[in-house]
Write an enzyme that holds these catalytic residues in place. Structure first.
Site, PDB file in Angstrom:
ATOM      1  N   LYS A 246      -1.464  -0.021  11.319  1.00  0.00           N
ATOM      2  CA  LYS A 246      -2.575   1.005  10.754  1.00  0.00           C
ATOM      3  C   LYS A 246      -3.718   1.120  11.552  1.00  0.00           C
ATOM      4  O   LYS A 246      -4.964   1.027  11.137  1.00  0.00           O
ATOM      5  CB  LYS A 246      -2.532   0.598   9.350  1.00  0.00           C
ATOM      6  CG  LYS A 246      -3.422   1.519   8.402  1.00  0.00           C
ATOM      7  CD  LYS A 246      -2.505   2.699   8.056  1.00  0.00           C
ATOM      8  CE  LYS A 246      -3.305   3.470   7.173  1.00  0.00           C
ATOM      9  NZ  LYS A 246      -2.629   4.692   6.553  1.00  0.00           N
TER      10      LYS A 246
ATOM     11  N   ASP B 222       2.656   3.795   6.965  1.00  0.00           N
ATOM     12  CA  ASP B 222       3.019   4.476   5.712  1.00  0.00           C
ATOM     13  C   ASP B 222       3.996   5.699   6.305  1.00  0.00           C
ATOM     14  O   ASP B 222       5.026   5.858   5.565  1.00  0.00           O
ATOM     15  CB  ASP B 222       1.824   5.145   5.235  1.00  0.00           C
ATOM     16  CG  ASP B 222       0.788   5.454   5.872  1.00  0.00           C
ATOM     17  OD1 ASP B 222       0.690   5.430   7.306  1.00  0.00           O
ATOM     18  OD2 ASP B 222      -0.442   6.234   5.421  1.00  0.00           O
TER      19      ASP B 222
ATOM     20  N   ASP C 132       6.415  -8.047   6.000  1.00  0.00           N
ATOM     21  CA  ASP C 132       6.982  -8.488   4.726  1.00  0.00           C
ATOM     22  C   ASP C 132       7.721  -7.324   4.050  1.00  0.00           C
ATOM     23  O   ASP C 132       8.748  -7.364   3.478  1.00  0.00           O
ATOM     24  CB  ASP C 132       5.804  -9.357   4.195  1.00  0.00           C
ATOM     25  CG  ASP C 132       6.367 -10.088   3.007  1.00  0.00           C
ATOM     26  OD1 ASP C 132       7.624 -10.169   2.610  1.00  0.00           O
ATOM     27  OD2 ASP C 132       5.470 -10.741   2.101  1.00  0.00           O
TER      28      ASP C 132
ATOM     29  N   TYR D  45      -2.352 -12.983   5.866  1.00  0.00           N
ATOM     30  CA  TYR D  45      -1.572 -14.315   5.013  1.00  0.00           C
ATOM     31  C   TYR D  45      -2.105 -15.486   5.951  1.00  0.00           C
ATOM     32  O   TYR D  45      -1.494 -16.594   5.634  1.00  0.00           O
ATOM     33  CB  TYR D  45       0.170 -14.324   5.215  1.00  0.00           C
ATOM     34  CG  TYR D  45       0.669 -13.165   4.459  1.00  0.00           C
ATOM     35  CD1 TYR D  45       0.087 -12.090   3.993  1.00  0.00           C
ATOM     36  CD2 TYR D  45       2.215 -13.110   4.424  1.00  0.00           C
ATOM     37  CE1 TYR D  45       0.764 -11.055   3.375  1.00  0.00           C
ATOM     38  CE2 TYR D  45       2.996 -12.162   3.956  1.00  0.00           C
ATOM     39  CZ  TYR D  45       2.159 -11.250   3.208  1.00  0.00           C
ATOM     40  OH  TYR D  45       2.752  -9.993   2.265  1.00  0.00           O
TER      41      TYR D  45
HETATM   42 MG    MG Z   1       8.900 -11.145   1.351  1.00  0.00          MG
END
Ligand code: MG
Ligand code: NAI
Length: 338
Positions: free
Chosen positions: A172, A205, A229, A124
């Site tokens: 990850k 995951d 998020d 982001y």
């Molecule tokens: Mg969100």
């Protein structure tokens, strides 16, 4: 003394839930000197600017904001104003607790998880390129040592303050060896400074699967921006949905409190949204200000009001409107603080 604070009602269900939450926060007796400001799609339509300078100046002055959700155009248009506010004020720690209230329709009883999401970098960061001729799109996953150290240290220190026992770093690093690898290594380094906290890590995951099968095995979680998020919405689903989870965006000397959810255009303007999420953010704001009794009164009032399913909003199977729920809750807060 009243605390100066910027109030951003926001878009969609924002004004409805913020109104209800302000009344609940004020019912504690703690006083705020609200500076009402616009941001988001509404501000864009009114002024041509989704993040007016006056709003930035206000937060710059108060160092404290209570905000509703802001609509972000999908796949085009202006960048997320939420992300811009977090980056502008360097609000690097996004704290998202997830605790079961009575009579919610989550699949589990007694969930009590705490997520720390890095809030300023990762995917982001806003570093994106589009090669028009070859139709190739890049979004850069920027991870820095400084950015990783501060969120992981914040997570450890806050977990200790809250009496948490365990912190799980989610990554990850098997695939993203540079970005995920560095984040994980920094976590392992910092863990040695906090022997009182059990530290471990999980691949994202696997973690998503683990959380929907046995959330009770986990305690506090720290992760990078996008994983945080996604996991925080998943965790909301464990405790009754997005109507009930609040969050804090915290920096060195500035903080913005908002719900985990967005502007919910599908139910906006109907007076049926659940204000619990932003109320919980309000309790976090009171706690941040050191108003511990007031914060505790709001948390207690939520448990009390949720004990009667008649009090609940439609997302949780009840029939109360946003304002009815807010009034019941504010009345209970007033009883508690006496
Ligand atoms: Mg969100
Ligand atoms: P959303 O969180 O707004 O809604 C997802 C679902 O949850 C919808 O079905 C909605 O009705 C329900 N929901 C959300 N909050 C609720 C509440 N308080 N009470 C009852 N039901 C509730 O997510 P969506 O639809 O993906 O995004 C809508 C807009 O919000 C987008 O423009 C997005 O960019 C923005 N957004 C803003 C955020 C913020 O301001 N911090 C965070 C997330 C999304």
């Amino acid at each position: 003394m009243a605390y100066p604070a910027t109030l951003i009602p926001g878009d969609g269900i924002g004004p409805e839930v913020v109104d209800a939450a302000v009344a609940v926060v004020e019912a504690t007796g703690v006083e705020f000197d609200w500076d009402r400001q616009e941001a988001g799609m509404g501000a864009f339509e009114d002024t041509g600017d989704p993040l007016p300078q006056a709003t930035l100046d206000s937060i710059g002055r108060t160092r404290l904001a209570f905000k509703g959700p802001l609509t972000t155009p999908v796949g085009t248009g202006f960048r997320s104003i939420n992300v811009q506010i977090r980056q502008h004020f360097d609000l690097y720690a996004n704290v998202r607790p997830c605790e079961t209230l009575p009579n919610t329709r989550g699949p589990f009883e007694g969930v009590d998880l705490l997520l720390y999401r890095e809030n300023t970098e990762g995917l982001y960061a806003g570093i994106e390129y589009f090669d028009e001729r070859n139709q190739i799109a890049d979004s850069i996953n920027r991870i820095t040592r400084v950015g990783s150290e501060r969120i992981i240290r914040y997570a450890f220190e806050d977990a200790v303050r809250r009496g948490r026992k365990r912190l799980t770093l989610v990554h990850k690093a098997n695939i993203l060896k540079e970005t995920g690898g560095m984040f994980l290594r920094i976590g392992q380094e910092i863990a040695s400074d906090f022997p009182q906290i059990e530290f471990d890590d999980r691949i994202i995951d696997n973690m998503a699967m683990q959380l929907v099968i046995h959330p009770g095995k986990y305690d506090a979680i720290v992760t990078t921006n996008m994983f945080g998020d996604i996991l925080s919405d998943l965790m909301s689903g464990l405790v009754g949905g997005l109507g009930v989870t609040g969050s804090a965006n915290v920096g060195a000397d500035c903080a913005v409190f908002e719900a985990v959810h967005g502007s919910a255009p599908d139910i906006a303007g109907q007076g049926i949204a659940n204000p619990t999420a932003i109320v919980r953010s309000g309790a976090m704001m009171l706690q941040y200000l050191g108003e511990t009794d007031a914060a505790q009164a709001v948390r207690q009032a939520l448990f009390d009001v949720y004990s009667d399913p008649e009090n609940l909003t439609g997302d949780l199977g009840g029939r109360a409107s946003t304002s009815e729920f807010g009034e019941t809750l504010a009345a209970r807060v007033r009883e508690i603080v006496g």
